[in-house]
Design an enzyme around this catalytic site. Sequence first.
Site, PDB file in Angstrom:
ATOM      1  N   HIS A 147      -0.494 113.814 105.580  1.00  0.00           N
ATOM      2  CA  HIS A 147       0.505 113.752 104.513  1.00  0.00           C
ATOM      3  C   HIS A 147       0.282 114.835 103.459  1.00  0.00           C
ATOM      4  CE1 HIS A 147       2.780 111.711 101.148  1.00  0.00           C
ATOM      5  NE2 HIS A 147       3.605 111.468 102.163  1.00  0.00           N
ATOM      6  N   ASP A 176      -3.210 113.601  96.892  1.00  0.00           N
ATOM      7  CA  ASP A 176      -2.743 112.953  98.113  1.00  0.00           C
ATOM      8  C   ASP A 176      -3.879 112.694  99.094  1.00  0.00           C
ATOM      9  OD1 ASP A 176      -0.751 112.733 100.641  1.00  0.00           O
ATOM     10  OD2 ASP A 176       0.403 112.658  98.795  1.00  0.00           O
ATOM     11  N   SER A 199       8.690 111.822  99.800  1.00  0.00           N
ATOM     12  CA  SER A 199       7.485 112.617  99.547  1.00  0.00           C
ATOM     13  C   SER A 199       7.800 114.103  99.654  1.00  0.00           C
ATOM     14  CB  SER A 199       6.396 112.257 100.561  1.00  0.00           C
ATOM     15  OG  SER A 199       5.918 110.957 100.360  1.00  0.00           O
TER      16      SER A 199
END
Length: 422
Positions: free
Chosen positions: A60, A19, A226
């Site tokens: 994230h 990520d 996610s």
Amino acid sequence: MQAWDIETGDPDVVVAIVDTGLDVTHEDLQGGKILPGCNVAGIEFDHNNCNPDLTDFIAHGTGLTGTAAADTNNNVGVAGVCWGCSILPVKVFTDAGNVGLDDMIEGILFAVNYAQNNPTKKVIINLAIGRLCGGPTQAEQDAITLAWDNGVLIVAARGNSGDTTPFCPAAAANVIAVSGTNLDDTLWSGSSWNNVDLAAPAVPIYNIAPGALIDPPYIPTWGGTSLSSAIVSGVAGLAWSANMSMTNWQVDQLLRNTADNIGNPVFFGAGRINANAAVIQAPNPPPLPTPTPTPTPVPTPDPTRLKISSIGGVGAITGKGKAIVSVDSAEPGSVLHLVWEIQQQGGEPAVVTRGVCEGLTLDLSDPTKIARATASDFGQAVFTFTVSNKMRGNIIRVQAYTQSKGTICKKSGSPGKFIPIP
């Protein structure tokens, strides 16, 4: 969560978060659970010389890590699903928040390389990234298949477009595609659906964030598929920790078999993930499928030869992309060369002029070096190389051979494959 009364995670179960990076100093990620990761974003990646800068400018990747495995019962922050599991951070996004398909593939291959070098570990790759697509590219699917064949479990977010548009890499084979739910077990309005394998909560998620971005380093509410994929990765980690003898296929089937049926499989696949049921059932996993009988005996491997895979395909977005070749049966620590030529047109076979294999006759008549790799402690190596337009419409043949740091000269066969580049 009831599952924690049975299992909180084994450090030999590793969740690779491919990520935006990770705040490795976060107060809710301590205790030695974070393994040395890698930044592959925007560079020619080398497994042997990895960029260690994992700084997360987007938040994230740090958030996904918190959902999957933040420290729990520590009177700080949030509770991660598999808080005893280890984390392998792999940064594939640039600092500006961009990610290329090649970098995502390199991130998968880094995790595969880790799995090959650590056969006692159980590795889960979380891919909560992607793009709207018509389907995975050949290189993307080849990397995922290579991961699966090495015992890795792959979990991916189904996407947040709120419709049935395919989303990659969730659309690839050998991937658990996860949709998102509300707290009342209805489909979250932003979740994509169709071709779903499992569902998990998407909103609201209280989570961690990089300390350099937010003070205190927590996000009150967050949402999206996610986070759903990170929850499934965490539950997979708990189940695998409860029975380390399971294969990746058995864990995949276990999660599906123990999920709660909450409605139409078009929205929820096998159902909403159930951690407690998965952990309870883990000691009695689904039986392995009966292998198809082989009509002819498998030939005995030649100890003097490298075993080379069929060459993988290539992405078709920019007219070039990454191809993948893997090799087994090498001498551990030896350095290998990969050479190629467009479909052999005859001529005298080439001879290696230097290194351990000096004087070795190759199968190719006009070879060009395209990649090198170092064999792992288990004799495995993965080559990646760029395929360009000049290979369009051709069959390319590749061959690997030992170059240095070994005592035994070995070469492979020379498989060929048609490479369709638009």
